[in-house]
Design an enzyme around this catalytic site. Structure first.
Site, mmCIF file in Angstrom:
data_model
loop_
_atom_site.group_PDB
_atom_site.id
_atom_site.type_symbol
_atom_site.label_atom_id
_atom_site.label_comp_id
_atom_site.label_asym_id
_atom_site.label_seq_id
_atom_site.Cartn_x
_atom_site.Cartn_y
_atom_site.Cartn_z
ATOM 1 N N THR A 1 0.829 -1.196 0.000
ATOM 2 C CA THR A 1 0.000 0.000 0.000
ATOM 3 C C THR A 1 0.870 1.257 0.000
ATOM 4 O O THR A 1 0.436 2.316 -0.465
ATOM 5 C CB THR A 1 -0.941 0.026 1.235
ATOM 6 O OG1 THR A 1 -0.196 -0.370 2.384
ATOM 7 C CG2 THR A 1 -2.112 -0.905 1.050
ATOM 8 N N LYS B 1 0.586 5.093 -1.981
ATOM 9 C CA LYS B 1 0.782 6.427 -1.398
ATOM 10 C C LYS B 1 1.852 7.191 -2.176
ATOM 11 O O LYS B 1 1.706 8.389 -2.452
ATOM 12 C CB LYS B 1 1.212 6.306 0.075
ATOM 13 C CG LYS B 1 0.144 5.695 0.965
ATOM 14 C CD LYS B 1 0.683 5.199 2.303
ATOM 15 C CE LYS B 1 -0.303 4.223 2.931
ATOM 16 N NZ LYS B 1 0.257 3.458 4.061
HETATM 17 C C1 26Q Z 1 1.021 -13.105 13.683
HETATM 18 C C2 26Q Z 1 1.253 -13.962 14.728
HETATM 19 C C3 26Q Z 1 1.791 -13.525 15.923
HETATM 20 C C4 26Q Z 1 2.094 -12.181 16.046
HETATM 21 C C5 26Q Z 1 1.860 -11.311 14.992
HETATM 22 C C6 26Q Z 1 1.333 -11.773 13.820
HETATM 23 C C7 26Q Z 1 1.115 -10.848 12.687
HETATM 24 C C8 26Q Z 1 0.887 -9.497 12.871
HETATM 25 C C9 26Q Z 1 0.719 -8.651 11.796
HETATM 26 C C10 26Q Z 1 1.140 -11.325 11.377
HETATM 27 C C11 26Q Z 1 0.957 -10.467 10.303
HETATM 28 C C12 26Q Z 1 0.754 -9.116 10.504
HETATM 29 C C13 26Q Z 1 0.611 -8.147 9.405
HETATM 30 C C14 26Q Z 1 0.627 -8.460 8.114
HETATM 31 C C15 26Q Z 1 0.558 -7.449 7.063
HETATM 32 O O1 26Q Z 1 0.674 -6.260 7.324
HETATM 33 N N1 26Q Z 1 0.379 -7.855 5.784
HETATM 34 C C16 26Q Z 1 0.336 -6.903 4.688
HETATM 35 O O2 26Q Z 1 -1.019 -6.509 4.507
HETATM 36 C C17 26Q Z 1 -1.118 -5.438 3.586
HETATM 37 C C18 26Q Z 1 -2.556 -4.997 3.533
HETATM 38 O O3 26Q Z 1 -3.327 -5.937 2.848
HETATM 39 C C19 26Q Z 1 -0.568 -5.836 2.230
HETATM 40 O O4 26Q Z 1 -0.564 -4.698 1.401
HETATM 41 C C20 26Q Z 1 0.856 -6.388 2.355
HETATM 42 O O5 26Q Z 1 1.285 -6.897 1.111
HETATM 43 C C21 26Q Z 1 0.893 -7.481 3.406
HETATM 44 O O6 26Q Z 1 2.233 -7.912 3.597
#
Ligand code: 26Q
Length: 836
Positions: A676, A680
């Site tokens: 994203t 931007k």
């Molecule tokens: C999982 C288990 C334990 C602790 C934390 C987590 C955890 C926390 C946050 C796993 C994943 C996330 C965040 C993921 C993320 O930000 N993914 C992104 O999402 C965006 C919005 O859709 C996309 O544009 C990105 O490509 C993607 O990487």
């Protein structure tokens, strides 16, 4: 023990009928003084901008409050269908400037402050970011609720009020140092605590079947350790439309009698400690890190969010409709932001079965027609699984329900594919090999009527790969919703000069209909317009130069250089290393005297590494070491600068994106679900150098391949080449790459720290390197050459920059939300009254 009643009688509704507040300069002058002097007790000798910020925020908040109440009343009176966005993260950033923009009071406030000798910028900058998210997924939730309010959709965001948000990052000796982000230190005037709507959340205990007075069986979950969920509401204003929606965040607190009981038994210290344990649940945001997978506290957080939100929603329903749930599914819808809140599928079943006495069939029909799930990643390590024993200990009743859901589901699969045991095993919600584990993505898919990815390629890969079996069973469930970002924060608020130029040229319609930016296309050929466009970019670059002085007072930087920007979480798949390889290549060229027609370049890299992700931390260290050598070499002066911008966050991006010339979107194809930041940067006139990954593909489609610097293997080529991938061969056959690797490996950038980067170099040269960085080196270098060529011709570059902005309309989160609403939520917009 009965819960305390906070509301004893209904107050006279007349007290809510206050005359509307004014939005003129004089109104703000008056209110600012009132709060600054009378409420906060400060005077002209107080130097801290914090109090002026607070006084102004209170004045702005008053205007939100009156609209908030009207919106609330409108939704209640219309009894319209609603959507509830469940997310473990809302990365809101700062609130004040966005609130002023959406209320349409920025100019009036600036003038009022000017009269008082205050600078609006300083007040805005003194606000702490609400960093309640890791990155893309959390910021997406924030952009989405902005768009929902702007489209006047009856939507509530539900999340957690972490005491500590995303850690702050500083750089010491080139290394990341994390400090806790105590963002509530000075209070948070934007939230309203609503103790009266607190709810009890159960943990532990066991289940028992009891027979009620009618002879029917009911499962009771008893002997639990309950924790209180206390809601804090934040107003979410739409743009110039009078709508103010709600973001409701839950804080964990000890239940009172729990303390009392222990107190009576004489365990005073234990009871205080228990209070503390209860509050642990919402103490800290988990970093996005494979190492944090499977942590008990994380599961507690997830259940806490799901249970509190669903009890809140069902409680509201019962308050309005009694125990009649026949219209519930028609009137409600839940969007699950990844699998993180997907325990909501089982919790909704539990509440409907055990608390409201519905049959399994009725409860399941409601669940399956109200839950919708968004997937944000294909990376296998990010797919959540929970060991059954842990789940049983914490949430025994939910395990029973999940197993029953699974039994029904597997019967459906077996009927569809008789005898296909392998498929049953693959699709089961319970993973059976070794330790039994609950697959949260499977629970989410089985329990939802909609499953979506976040960009075309990503959705397609979900259907053909990760969720193929499910797609074959239920093709109609699957859909794509390409991400978007809010143009209010990401152009209008963060780049006011560009916004003014655009509005002067094509009117203000673009702010709520971003496709209107297309009207800029003819101006790309207008020399005078290009000059104005370039001047604004130049000023933003100068502002970024001033901002970076705070971190790097000794590095000189010219705003004439090409500002080459890569800001995002540090992760191997995002390939900050490929960027570093290019920088070292440029360094080599300068050292060899290959500098004819040189394009001065400043490479800016920013992002946080998860504290437990050691490779990511080494990448930060490498960037800083390379930066140190380059920035202290006189040969590089005026030609090449490399800077690592510490503590990348929402408010930093607001300063970075107006200043970017080049946007680095260089992930291994097939790995970045969407991205994203790419959107931007594009909106602010940056050109993209990128792979065919995530939303880059759609960005290129919109802007045309002549305005996009494409390189690298496609997702298919990545898959095909993987077996025969031999990075050492590639290095040996490419003189430039060989030189880059030799320089890195000989310790040129870590002379006094021998060996510290060996893991990095070995991973690059490993045939199993999942990110195949070396494979894309040559085409990346070639694409960077084309960037230089284009930048040398400033008229051409400006034209491409204007076109990038002009064709960015698709990437408004208003479009994304309209798509969600059209295909999934089916809400009717609810304009709310006269106040705009
Ligand atoms: C999982 C288990 C334990 C602790 C934390 C987590 C955890 C926390 C946050 C796993 C994943 C996330 C965040 C993921 C993320 O930000 N993914 C992104 O999402 C965006 C919005 O859709 C996309 O544009 C990105 O490509 C993607 O990487």
């Amino acid at each position: 023990m009965p819960q305390k009643k906070f509301v004893t009688s209904c107050p006279n509704p007349l007290i809510f009928q206050l005359p509307p507040l004014g939005k003129n300069k004089e109104d703000f002058l008056f209110d600012f003084r009132k709060y600054y002097v009378n409420l906060l007790g400060r005077d002209e000798f107080c130097r801290s901008p914090l109090y002026a910020n607070e006084a102004l925020s209170l004045a702005v908040r008053d205007r939100l409050m009156e609209r908030w109440k009207i919106t609330h009343d409108t939704y209640r009176n219309n009894a319209s269908r609603r959507m509830f966005y469940l997310s473990m993260e809302f990365l809101m950033g700062r609130t004040l400037s966005n609130a002023m923009l959406n209320l349409g009071v920025t100019d009036a406030v600036s003038e009022a402050l000017y009269d008082l000798g205050l600078e609006i910028e300083e007040l805005i900058d003194s606000e702490f970011d609400a960093g309640l998210g890791n990155g893309g997924l959390g910021r997406l939730a924030a952009c989405f609720i902005d768009s929902c309010a702007t489209l006047q959709l009856p939507v509530i965001g539900y999340g957690l009020r972490y005491e500590y948000g995303m850690f702050t990052q500083s750089i010491v000796n080139g290394e990341q140092v994390e400090k806790p982000d105590h963002w509530l230190r000075h209070g948070n005037i934007w939230e309203i605590k609503r103790l009266e709507y607190s709810l009890r959340i159960k943990f532990g205990g066991h289940t028992e079947v009891q027979t009620d007075e009618n002879g029917s069986h009911r499962v009771c979950w008893i002997n639990t350790n309950d924790i209180l969920a206390v809601p804090y509401d934040t107003p979410i204003p739409g743009y110039h439309n009078g709508t103010v929606n709600t973001l409701r965040l839950w804080k964990a607190a000890a239940t009172e009698e729990f303390d009392l009981q222990e107190f009576n038994e004489g365990d005073y210290a234990d009871s205080v400690a228990a209070k503390n344990t209860a509050e642990h649940i919402t103490m800290v945001l988990y970093p996005n890190d494979a190492n944090e997978n499977g942590k008990e506290l994380r599961l507690r957080q997830q259940y806490f969010l799901a249970s509190a939100s669903l009890q809140d929603i069902l409680g509201h329903w019962v308050g309005q409709h009694g125990e009649d749930f026949s219209l519930f599914a028609e009137k409600s819808c839940f969007q699950l932001n990844d699998t993180h809140p997907s325990i909501a599928v089982a919790e909704l079943m539990r509440l409907l079965l055990d608390n409201h006495g519905l049959s399994w069939q009725k409860a399941w029909t409601i669940t399956r027609s109200t839950m919708a799930y968004t997937n944000h990643t294909l990376l296998p390590e990010a797919l959540e699984k929970w060991p059954v024993p842990l789940f049983k200990k914490l949430l025994p009743r939910l395990v029973e329900i999940i197993f029953e859901i699974n039994a029904h589901f597997l019967a459906e699969v077996a009927a569809h594919w008789p005898g296909d045991i392998a498929r049953l095993q693959r699709m089961s919600i319970i993973e059976e090999c070794g330790l039994q584990q609950i697959r949260m993505a499977h629970l989410a898919i089985v329990g939802s009527f909609s499953v979506n990815g976040v960009a075309q390629l990503h959705s397609q890969l979900l259907q053909q790969g990760l969720f193929k079996d499910f797609y074959q069973l239920w093709p109609q469930k699957f859909n794509n919703k390409t991400n978007g970002v809010t143009p209010r924060r990401w152009i209008a608020a963060c780049n006011p000069k560009l916004a003014a130029l655009i509005s002067e040229t094509i009117g203000e319609g673009w702010i709520t209909d971003l496709r209107e930016l297309k009207k800029l296309v003819p101006y790309a050929d207008d020399v005078a317009f290009r000059k104005r466009w370039r001047d604004i970019k130049q000023q933003s670059k100068q502002q970024l130069v001033d901002y970076k002085k705070h971190y790097y007072p000794d590095v000189t930087l010219s705003a004439d250089a090409l500002f080459d920007v890569q800001v995002k979480r540090i992760h191997e798949y995002k390939r900050q290393l490929l960027n570093v390889l290019h920088v070292v290549h440029l360094y080599n060229r300068i050292k060899q005297g290959d500098t004819e027609n040189w394009v001065a370049r400043c490479v800016l890299i920013g992002g946080k590494a998860a504290p437990g992700y050691s490779m990511a931390k080494k990448i930060i260290k490498l960037i800083n070491n390379v930066a140190h050598v380059i920035n202290s070499d006189p040969d590089m002066a005026g030609r090449l600068t490399l800077l690592f911008l510490p503590d990348y966050r929402v408010s930093a991006m607001e300063k970075i994106c107006p200043a970017a010339d080049l946007s680095e979107q260089i992930s291994t194809a097939g790995k970045e679900a969407s991205g994203t930041g790419n959107m931007k940067l594009m909106m602010n006139g940056a050109l993209t150098i990128g792979t065919l990954d995530g939303a880059n593909i759609e960005i290129r489609e919109e802007v045309g391949d002549e305005n996009f610097f494409l390189f690298g293997l496609t997702e298919q080529q990545v898959v095909e080449k993987r077996h025969s991938y031999n990075p050492v061969d590639i290095i040996n056959q490419d003189r430039d790459l060989q030189k880059v690797m030799n320089l890195l490996e000989c310790g040129h950038f870590n002379y006094f720290e021998p060996g510290i980067f060996n893991d990095i170099f070995n991973s690059l040269k490993c045939p199993n390197d999942p990110w195949m960085t070396i494979a894309d080196f040559r085409s990346y270098i070639d694409a960077q050459q084309q960037v230089e060529e284009a930048y040398r011709d400033q008229e051409r570059w400006s034209k491409m920059s204007i076109l990038n902005c002009a064709y960015s309309g698709k990437f408004s989160s208003d479009r994304t939300i309209a798509d969600y609403n059209h295909d999934i939520w089916k809400l009717t917009p609810q304009p709310s009254g006269m106040l705009k």
